[in-house]
Write a protein that holds these residues in place. Structure first.
Motif, short mmCIF file in Angstrom:
data_model
loop_
_atom_site.label_atom_id
_atom_site.label_comp_id
_atom_site.label_asym_id
_atom_site.label_seq_id
_atom_site.Cartn_x
_atom_site.Cartn_y
_atom_site.Cartn_z
N TYR A 1 -2.27 0.20 -4.70
CA TYR A 1 -1.63 -1.06 -4.23
C TYR A 1 -0.98 -1.80 -5.10
O TYR A 1 -1.61 -1.85 -6.26
N VAL B 1 -7.69 -6.14 -2.24
CA VAL B 1 -7.61 -4.89 -1.61
C VAL B 1 -8.75 -4.55 -0.77
O VAL B 1 -8.72 -3.97 0.35
N LEU C 1 0.92 -0.93 0.16
CA LEU C 1 -0.08 -0.18 0.05
C LEU C 1 0.79 1.27 -0.03
O LEU C 1 1.88 1.32 0.62
#
Length: 110
Positions: free
Chosen positions: A57, A80, A46
């Motif tokens: 990401y 994610v 991240l």
């Protein structure tokens, strides 16, 4: 069984409706999530800055080649969503850019 390909996926999005706890935690960890720390991994890496507006990401996804890049992007976005959801961070507007590493042409200098 179909042939497996390795995909590198960049998922971009925006932070939305962050709680005060999320904002505090993200700001405390911001130095660990700069662009220099980004890597392509299965769990994802991240990156964001202190404005807490946009994030990205980077992930590695192993998927059936027959399913194509669209499926790799969907898998990455799901990862994610789960990761940010588990941390309690609000987000939205996810978009993916997928590169199939097994079909990528590399030009070597002679």
């Amino acid at each position: 069984m179909s042939e497996q390909h390795t995909y590198r996926v960049i998922v971009r999005g925006t932070f939305e409706n962050l709680s005060e706890e999320s904002r505090t935690r993200l700001l405390a960890e911001a130095d660990d999530h700069g662009l220099a720390a980004m890597q392509f991994t299965e769990d994802g890496s991240l990156a964001y800055d202190r404005t807490l507006k946009h994030f990205s990401y980077r992930l590695v996804v192993l998927s059936d080649a027959a399913d194509g890049e669209e499926m790799a992007g969907a898998i990455a976005e799901d990862r994610v969503e789960r990761a940010l959801g588990a941390l309690g961070h609000g987000f939205g507007g996810l978009k993916s850019k997928v590169t199939d590493m097994d079909t990528m042409k590399i030009n070597y200098k002679r």
